[in-house]
Design an enzyme around this catalytic site. Structure first.
Site, PDB file in Angstrom:
ATOM      1  N   CYS A  85      22.878  95.991  53.386  1.00  0.00           N
ATOM      2  CA  CYS A  85      23.993  95.302  54.050  1.00  0.00           C
ATOM      3  C   CYS A  85      25.320  95.474  53.319  1.00  0.00           C
ATOM      4  O   CYS A  85      26.334  94.939  53.735  1.00  0.00           O
ATOM      5  CB  CYS A  85      23.676  93.813  54.194  1.00  0.00           C
ATOM      6  SG  CYS A  85      22.227  93.510  55.217  1.00  0.00           S
ATOM      7  N   HIS A 142      13.288  89.271  60.339  1.00  0.00           N
ATOM      8  CA  HIS A 142      12.894  90.650  60.077  1.00  0.00           C
ATOM      9  C   HIS A 142      12.589  90.932  58.616  1.00  0.00           C
ATOM     10  O   HIS A 142      12.224  92.053  58.263  1.00  0.00           O
ATOM     11  CB  HIS A 142      13.967  91.624  60.583  1.00  0.00           C
ATOM     12  CG  HIS A 142      15.190  91.711  59.731  1.00  0.00           C
ATOM     13  ND1 HIS A 142      15.452  92.804  58.929  1.00  0.00           N
ATOM     14  CD2 HIS A 142      16.224  90.860  59.553  1.00  0.00           C
ATOM     15  CE1 HIS A 142      16.609  92.624  58.304  1.00  0.00           C
ATOM     16  NE2 HIS A 142      17.088  91.456  58.667  1.00  0.00           N
ATOM     17  N   GLN A 180      15.003  86.421  51.565  1.00  0.00           N
ATOM     18  CA  GLN A 180      14.097  87.329  50.858  1.00  0.00           C
ATOM     19  C   GLN A 180      12.820  86.646  50.383  1.00  0.00           C
ATOM     20  O   GLN A 180      11.865  87.318  49.997  1.00  0.00           O
ATOM     21  CB  GLN A 180      14.812  87.957  49.660  1.00  0.00           C
ATOM     22  CG  GLN A 180      15.842  88.990  50.019  1.00  0.00           C
ATOM     23  CD  GLN A 180      15.239  90.228  50.669  1.00  0.00           C
ATOM     24  OE1 GLN A 180      14.046  90.502  50.560  1.00  0.00           O
ATOM     25  NE2 GLN A 180      16.061  90.992  51.367  1.00  0.00           N
ATOM     26  N   ASN A 182      18.152  89.814  46.714  1.00  0.00           N
ATOM     27  CA  ASN A 182      17.656  90.912  47.531  1.00  0.00           C
ATOM     28  C   ASN A 182      17.601  92.242  46.798  1.00  0.00           C
ATOM     29  O   ASN A 182      16.870  93.144  47.190  1.00  0.00           O
ATOM     30  CB  ASN A 182      18.517  91.054  48.793  1.00  0.00           C
ATOM     31  CG  ASN A 182      20.001  91.073  48.473  1.00  0.00           C
ATOM     32  OD1 ASN A 182      20.530  90.131  47.895  1.00  0.00           O
ATOM     33  ND2 ASN A 182      20.681  92.140  48.846  1.00  0.00           N
TER      34      ASN A 182
END
Length: 381
Positions: free
Chosen positions: A325, A202, A180, A152
């Site tokens: 995150c 998302h 991803q 990511n």
């Protein structure tokens, strides 16, 4: 107020208009519980099953192998903790990598505290796992290997097929977090050879709050949550029908767009890289130069702090230094540290991640803004 150019698609994507349109009827007209037997429930159930079919088609799976979850974090927990629980009497050795997302790293840390043995495989300077290191780490009591598909932060794509060729003959379960990857590169579970695969809605133009765990037929796994028998008994709780419908539509669109979107992303990514490199001497690329997501550009700007650079450019560019995150204020990315990148180089790193809506004009404006801020910072030194 004019909004800055959005270059943080690896953090989250906007909801595609067609996805939003597909969701709307299930907020109002078709609001039934999919477990109900009356017409409202049947319509909701049919919509969930259509979404399941679309996700299955996207990754080349069977519909019975698709489990909807509340997010990718839940899917990762279900995969890792669910397999460990199912196979705890067979073995208690687990393998993962040094560059995993926290939603993978933390379940392994939890299991380690519960008595499982965990081997963390290092990565090279490009952030890639060596399959030979996985092979050398295997033990007679190894039951699970979990290596992400694409990183990511730097976008590096892992050699999952080669790792599967090592684990499969030994009957070791292989999981990959492909959150991803979806919508950016081809992801087919049989080509990869994985037993479990995680998807986040998302990350490819569906809503937040919905994910998927692919579970290959016959894979030993137990639920982490208990309740009613939803989702093949692996994820109890009434399904989030509108979000699942949206995920199904996003999967349909990703299947339809395929190579065209990959080409668009790669072209504008490389244009942005070229414009920045021409104006910023000693600009360094972090991640694999070729085996990398087509939308991801992780760059180290010399003699500047990446956070400060983005803060000064915030009126024109919305980007990040790494994963959204991770804990706020983290000094140096753990991914870059695992790659052996020096603290000074890591300090100047920024992640620019592009999306379907990103235009050539926006790329030029973003490059100009970042170059101007970097040059202004250089004048102050």
């Amino acid at each position: 107020m004019k909004l800055p150019i959005y270059l943080d698609y690896n953090a989250t994507t906007p909801v595609d208009p067609q996805v939003a349109d597909s969701i709307e009827p299930y907020l109002h007209q078709h609001f039934g519980n999919p477990s109900s037997t009356h017409v409202y429930g049947r319509r909701a159930h049919e919509a969930v099953e259509q979404a399941r079919q679309r996700v299955a088609e996207l990754i080349g799976a069977q519909t019975t192998e698709i489990v909807f979850t509340g997010c990718a974090t839940e899917a990762n927990n279900l995969a890792i903790r669910g397999v460990a629980r199912a196979l705890r009497h067979k073995g208690r050795h687990l393998i993962t990598s040094a560059v995993e997302h926290p939603s993978v790293a933390q379940p392994f840390s939890y299991l380690q505290q519960e008595g499982w043995k965990v081997t963390v495989i290092p990565v090279d300077g490009h952030g890639r796992v060596n399959p030979a290191d996985v092979a050398n780490a295997l033990r007679d009591d190894t039951v699970l290997v979990s290596i992400m598909h694409a990183n990511n932060e730097v976008g590096t794509i892992q050699p999952i097929e080669e790792i599967a060729a090592i684990t499969r003959p030994r009957g070791i379960v292989l999981h990959t977090d492909a959150a991803q990857s979806m919508g950016k590169i081809p992801v087919f579970v049989n080509d990869l050879g994985v037993d479990l695969l995680t998807i986040a809605g998302h990350k490819f133009y569906a809503t937040k709050g919905v994910g998927t765990l692919y579970v290959r037929k016959g894979t030993p796994i137990q639920p982490v949550l208990v309740g009613a028998g939803h989702e093949h008994g692996l994820r109890p709780g009434t399904e989030n029908v509108p979000a699942i419908v949206g995920l199904g539509e996003a999967a349909r669109l990703a299947t339809e767009r395929g190579a065209n979107e990959m080409l668009h992303l790669r072209e504008i990514r490389d244009t942005l890289h070229r414009q920045l490199a021409e104006a910023v001497p000693d600009l360094l690329l972090n991640g694999h130069p070729e085996q990398r997501l087509p939308n991801t550009l992780n760059l180290s700007f010399p003699n500047v702090d990446g956070r400060e650079l983005l803060a000064d450019a915030a009126n024109d560019v919305a980007a990040s230094v790494g994963s959204a995150c991770h804990e706020e204020g983290e000094a140096v990315s753990g991914v870059l540290g695992a790659m052996g990148i020096t603290p000074e180089r890591a300090r100047g790193a920024v992640r620019l991640s592009l999306g379907m809506q990103t235009t050539e004009e926006e790329i030029g404006q973003a490059a100009k803004a970042l170059i101007t801020v970097w040059q202004d910072s250089a004048k102050l030194r």
